[in-house]
Design a protein around this motif. Sequence first.
Motif, short mmCIF file in Angstrom:
data_model
loop_
_atom_site.label_atom_id
_atom_site.label_comp_id
_atom_site.label_asym_id
_atom_site.label_seq_id
_atom_site.Cartn_x
_atom_site.Cartn_y
_atom_site.Cartn_z
N THR A 154 10.04 -20.29 -73.66
CA THR A 154 9.62 -21.68 -73.68
C THR A 154 8.33 -21.85 -72.89
O THR A 154 8.22 -21.37 -71.76
N THR A 198 5.29 -27.39 -69.83
CA THR A 198 4.48 -28.55 -70.13
C THR A 198 3.25 -28.54 -69.23
O THR A 198 3.19 -27.77 -68.26
N PRO A 234 1.15 -24.07 -71.07
CA PRO A 234 1.35 -25.03 -72.16
C PRO A 234 0.50 -24.67 -73.37
O PRO A 234 -0.59 -24.13 -73.24
N SER A 248 -1.11 -26.49 -75.24
CA SER A 248 -2.37 -27.23 -75.24
C SER A 248 -3.45 -26.54 -74.41
O SER A 248 -4.63 -26.83 -74.58
#
Length: 318
Positions: free
Chosen positions: A52, A55, A110, A112
């Motif tokens: 995972t 964030t 993340p 992004s």
Amino acid sequence: MLGTALVAAGCSSEPEGGKPLPSTTLSAPTDQPTTDEAPTPTPTPQPTPKETSLTAVGYKKALANVEMNLTRGVQRVMNAPTMAAFDQARAELAGSIARQRQELAKINGPQSLGSGHTKVLGAFDAYPDHVTTNLAASGETKTGCGLPKAGAVRLYQAKTGIRTSVVQLTQAVNKSVGKGTNFGLRMTPPALKPPPQMTGRGTNGQIIQRAGSRGAGTLQIKNNGSADVVVVVATSVPRQPQVSIYVRHGSDATLRGVRGSYWVFFKSGTAWDGVSRQFTEDCSFSKYDDRFDGKFDWTITLSPVIGGNASTSDVDPF
């Protein structure tokens, strides 16, 4: 009936004496060995769990934790009272930075961030090379003018080198992550104040040395150059002066009591050491080519001037 009984006796498996013979079982040969155990089942491949990604907020928290773990090590380096203590603290900090880099490598940035996480790891990898470059000056035991370097100067240069390396690390991390990141804000120490040996200056018009009787001659000095200067009046060699005077750049000073004919030497530089009466950095040593007649008063300008009539030459350090 009698014949049947004889056949039965001849086929009997009992030997004489009534004891039974051991029985033997024959098996047909096979290509594969036999076993009584059940075959091992082939394991069914299990799907690999997907890692995972953090964030953006979680990633910044991870960086904040790294900074917290490094801050104390940086403080120990900057508070080291000696070069020996500095070297020990510096090695400990280098180890901490390497371990924190390993911890960062275990997480996923993340999505992004793109390649930013890889660049963050690269910033940590570059730290040792930055330290090597930034500590070069502190490793030198001589000043730029060839004099022994003061311990306080070396320690200042060493600490400044580590601070510069930390700044380079934090700037590279923040650039890799992007706007809104303040990694290193608490970790970066304030700039150090240079020791007096690096900022020393003499007082304008201060007599540095004087020997022998005084004469009637006067030498007015205009220092229009960019560096402080010590002007030396000597009958023969500059290491045995009649008198020498300190003149700051952009200032004037007058030297009185000069006797006989003499040579005028001058040395310039920065970081004046009043004990050794020497500039320790950016040194230059020169003299006027013509001898001065002590029967007259003279004015010299220590910078090139239009219409000047006095040439100079470089000389050995004095």
